[in-house]
Write a protein that holds these residues in place. Structure first.
Motif, short mmCIF file in Angstrom:
data_model
loop_
_atom_site.label_atom_id
_atom_site.label_comp_id
_atom_site.label_asym_id
_atom_site.label_seq_id
_atom_site.Cartn_x
_atom_site.Cartn_y
_atom_site.Cartn_z
N VAL A 68 0.68 -1.13 0.03
CA VAL A 68 0.01 0.10 -0.16
C VAL A 68 0.81 1.34 -0.05
O VAL A 68 1.88 1.43 0.78
CB VAL A 68 -0.92 0.01 1.29
CG1 VAL A 68 -1.60 1.30 1.37
CG2 VAL A 68 -2.18 -1.15 1.22
N ASP A 112 -3.04 4.64 -3.21
CA ASP A 112 -4.02 3.35 -2.95
C ASP A 112 -5.25 3.64 -2.05
O ASP A 112 -4.94 4.49 -1.20
CB ASP A 112 -2.99 2.42 -2.44
CG ASP A 112 -2.16 1.67 -3.50
OD1 ASP A 112 -2.24 1.70 -4.64
OD2 ASP A 112 -0.89 1.21 -3.04
N VAL A 155 -7.92 1.85 1.17
CA VAL A 155 -7.89 1.05 2.09
C VAL A 155 -9.32 1.19 2.79
O VAL A 155 -9.49 2.33 2.92
CB VAL A 155 -6.66 1.16 3.08
CG1 VAL A 155 -6.98 0.31 4.49
CG2 VAL A 155 -5.33 1.07 2.43
N LYS A 192 -12.39 -0.07 -4.47
CA LYS A 192 -11.42 -0.93 -4.82
C LYS A 192 -10.22 -0.94 -4.03
O LYS A 192 -9.09 -0.71 -4.37
CB LYS A 192 -10.96 -0.63 -6.38
CG LYS A 192 -12.27 -0.99 -7.27
CD LYS A 192 -11.77 -0.71 -8.80
CE LYS A 192 -12.79 -1.04 -9.77
NZ LYS A 192 -14.16 -0.47 -9.42
N LYS A 247 -6.98 -1.89 -1.88
CA LYS A 247 -5.79 -2.68 -1.96
C LYS A 247 -5.75 -3.64 -0.80
O LYS A 247 -5.47 -4.96 -0.84
CB LYS A 247 -4.41 -2.13 -2.19
CG LYS A 247 -3.31 -3.20 -2.33
CD LYS A 247 -2.03 -2.39 -2.88
CE LYS A 247 -2.03 -2.12 -4.17
NZ LYS A 247 -0.72 -1.33 -4.64
N VAL A 248 -6.26 -3.19 0.59
CA VAL A 248 -6.25 -3.94 1.56
C VAL A 248 -7.49 -3.58 2.45
O VAL A 248 -7.85 -2.54 2.19
CB VAL A 248 -4.97 -3.63 2.66
CG1 VAL A 248 -5.09 -4.00 4.05
CG2 VAL A 248 -3.93 -4.07 1.79
N HIS A 265 -14.63 -6.70 -6.74
CA HIS A 265 -13.18 -6.55 -6.64
C HIS A 265 -12.92 -7.33 -5.21
O HIS A 265 -13.52 -7.47 -4.34
CB HIS A 265 -13.05 -4.85 -6.14
CG HIS A 265 -11.70 -4.47 -5.80
ND1 HIS A 265 -10.72 -4.41 -6.58
CD2 HIS A 265 -11.10 -4.36 -4.51
CE1 HIS A 265 -9.62 -4.15 -5.86
NE2 HIS A 265 -9.93 -4.13 -4.60
N PRO A 324 -9.53 -7.54 -2.33
CA PRO A 324 -8.26 -6.97 -2.00
C PRO A 324 -7.12 -7.99 -1.80
O PRO A 324 -7.46 -9.05 -1.92
CB PRO A 324 -8.70 -6.67 -0.47
CG PRO A 324 -9.67 -7.64 0.07
CD PRO A 324 -10.50 -7.91 -1.25
N VAL A 325 -5.96 -7.41 -1.82
CA VAL A 325 -4.75 -8.29 -1.92
C VAL A 325 -4.74 -9.13 -0.42
O VAL A 325 -4.42 -10.14 -0.21
CB VAL A 325 -3.52 -7.34 -1.97
CG1 VAL A 325 -2.24 -8.34 -1.67
CG2 VAL A 325 -3.56 -6.74 -3.43
#
Length: 642
Positions: free
Chosen positions: A112, A116, A118, A162, A164-165, A194, A196-197
């Motif tokens: 991140v 990005d 969250v 969207k 990432k985490v 979507h 997340p990682v």
């Protein structure tokens, strides 16, 4: 006159409108910048207002590290008070920085970085505040989703932001009931396109969550192993967060907040409106899922160098209606900010305020109310119970800070019941008629703000500038449409009378009745429906549904009602407080087919009601009134047609 400024309110307000660049340049001097702004007020490539272009700062630095450098490292920054877990924890500014810096390190190791997103889906625990600040520290854009929202609503926001985490926790607590968050998050991710990682899950001792082996990480383990990271310089115009609010189309609107204008506006508001000084204790009894939690639990008080209270509990039953008074005494609260709903609940359980007498609340200087209109009976009760000014003020998720208030740090003025007092410096408030014409004193119309909006206000919507223009700027060119109706009296006092769209306010939650109608209408037995917000003594408003069955369908009404209530609860959550869905033969409509929702609301609330001449069948109103009375809903027995 207070010491914050030597100017009167009228002088300050006039200067903020006639010379906004000079006014807001002065306020920016209270913020620690890495690089001073090159332009105070400008427009971006899309013609939208931007504040402090060219300036470099970091909101986490302004809220935490800067105070340590100024010698406040050992001052208490955050008090976590949780009567539902019988826990009180205090964090100094030094300890807060260490917690936030390590969590930011975890996010960086997960990839991140600046820009990005969250998503944060958490209860009211210290880690939730750490999460916001950790994102701000590294330039990640956070989007908090209120913990009471159902998986469907969470999934919509995940797909739009969207992330990432995702940061979450194993559970939250409502009164004595433990609410498992992880299954709700898992279901939301099952529904969302979507993914997340990673998900970082804070394990709480009362209920540990089962972690997905490839996706989920244990919060405590990850933070313990992380290296702390420093603040990342950001542009003033870089986004700090996205906060979703209900839209009339059912699709939530992602309100964007920038870094520079937000920090300046909050610091100004703490001085000029709340009159709170560094080192004092500021308590916003709200939730981080709301804008109040962003502005006045986390960012505002910390930027001002205050001690902020993060409260996990309710105003009643945790353990009783004296909880708020206990917190004020125990922590020496100087300023309390909460919603009128909280005190309506307290008054209901302790109408004589006997529990208030058990506590010493002499530290309290002001009580601020917002989130919904403060009804005069609640105001008058509080004025008798609390020996300090009780101040109703008005603002929105979109504004990020108060638009109308009694500015206690500049010039306190007499309070009028039902009014939020005068426009705040920077907000050029006007009441406009249907054709955009300015209205005179005591003439009710659309509450609008002449552009440009001051710092801290939303610059746009998340990746949807066309919707921003359409929703807020298109109705009256040159003005921002607040979505509320109201009037200004002959003394300049502003009265907000309620929404002019289908968004209702249920205990501080803005919810779309249009979205609820879509959900009720999805039931196979329902041909058409109307959901309206009616007055509720405790919550301000609550939704009720009127449904028309499809031809040939016979339904057990209590069973159908239970099914429709369940649909709303599953899709939106218990926060909607949808409890009634009544079957009627027809809905009241104009001859052109428009459902008379306002008339339904007026009948339910027992208000005088002008029946439109264009109604296709006035008799249907009598059926609705009788139905409401039979189910003891609202105040239909007071109905008068005029």
């Amino acid at each position: 006159m207070h010491s914050q400024t030597t100017q009167s309110y009228k002088e300050s307000y006039a200067r903020s409108l006639t010379d906004p660049e000079s006014f807001w340049a002065e306020q920016a001097a209270y913020i620690p910048w890495y690089s001073a702004p090159e332009q105070i007020l400008s427009a971006d490539e899309e013609g939208l207002t931007r504040w402090y272009a060219g300036g470099k700062l970091n909101t986490c630095y302004a809220a935490v590290d800067h105070h340590i450098e100024q010698g406040r490292g050992t001052q208490t920054a955050l008090i976590y008070d949780s009567p539902v877990t019988d826990t009180i924890r205090r964090f100094t500014y030094n300890e807060l920085r260490d917690e936030v810096a390590r969590l930011a390190g975890v996010l960086q190791t997960l990839g991140v970085g600046k820009g990005d997103t969250v998503v944060i889906y958490m209860p009211m625990i210290p880690e939730a505040a750490f999460a916001l600040l950790a994102c701000a520290r590294i330039g990640a854009i956070h989007s908090v989703v209120f913990g009471g929202f159902a998986p469907h609503e969470l999934a919509i926001r995940i797909d739009d932001a969207k992330p990432k985490v995702i940061l979450s926790a194993s559970c939250g607590i409502e009164f004595e009931k433990v609410i498992a968050y992880k299954p709700l998050l898992d279901e939301a991710l099952r529904q969302s396109a979507h993914q997340p990682v990673r998900c970082l899950i804070c394990q709480r001792p009362m209920l540990r969550a089962e972690l997905h082996p490839r996706r989920d990480l244990d919060w405590q383990e990850a933070v313990a192993a992380a290296n702390p990271v420093a603040c990342v310089p950001l542009d003033a115009t870089d986004p700090l967060y996205i906060l979703y609010t209900s839209g009339t189309t059912g699709k939530p609107k992602g309100i964007v907040r920038d870094n520079g204008g937000h920090a300046v506006a909050l610091a100004y508001s703490l001085r000029a409106i709340y009159d709170v000084k560094p080192g004092e204790v500021f308590w916003a009894a709200s939730d981080i899922g709301w804008v109040v939690g962003h502005s006045y639990i986390v960012y505002g008080p910390l930027i001002q160098g205050c001690t902020t209270v993060l409260f996990e509990g309710k105003p009643v039953r945790t353990p009783d209606a004296g909880t708020f008074w206990r917190v004020i005494e125990q922590h020496g609260v100087s300023v309390l900010f909460t919603a009128p709903t909280a005190f309506r609940a307290i008054r209901k359980e302790d109408p004589e305020a006997l529990l208030r007498n058990k506590y010493d609340i002499s530290s309290l200087r002001y009580l601020f109310l917002a989130g919904e209109r403060c009804d005069p009976p609640t105001l008058h009760w509080l004025q008798e119970v609390v020996p300090v000014p009780v101040i109703d003020h008005w603002w929105q998720t979109e504004s990020g800070w108060p638009m109308v208030a009694n500015q206690m740090g500049i010039e306190p003025v007499p309070i009028k019941a039902g009014s939020a007092t005068w426009p705040v410096c920077g907000f050029n408030l006007q009441i406009l008629g249907e054709n955009g014409q300015p209205l005179g004193a005591n003439e009710e119309g659309y509450v609008c703000l002449q552009l440009p909006l001051p710092p801290g206000s939303l610059p746009t919507l998340w990746k949807d500038t066309p919707r921003f223009r359409q929703s807020y700027l298109s109705r009256f060119p040159g003005y921002y449409l607040t979505g509320d109706g109201g009037y200004v009296d002959e003394d300049g006092y502003v009265y907000i009378m309620g929404r002019v769209d289908d968004v209702i306010n249920v205990a501080g939650h803005r919810l779309s009745t249009g979205e609820m109608e879509e959900m009720v209408g999805s039931h196979p037995a329902v041909a058409e429906c109307a959901v309206v917000g009616i007055a509720d003594e405790l919550r301000g408003q609550r939704p009720i549904g009127l449904v028309v069955l499809k031809d040939g369908v016979e339904a057990d009404e209590p069973h159908l009602e239970a099914e429709l209530v369940s649909i709303i609860r599953e899709q939106i959550g218990a926060v909607a407080y949808f409890r009634n869905a009544l079957v009627v033969k027809r809905l009241p409509k104009t001859r052109s087919g428009k459902i008379l929702r306002k008339t339904i609301r007026q009948i339910a609330d027992g208000e005088p009601c002008v029946v439109p001449s264009t109604i296709d069948d006035p008799a249907i109103l009598d059926e609705i009134r009788a139905k409401l009375m039979a189910h003891n809903i609202g105040h239909a027995f007071r109905f008068q047609a005029i």
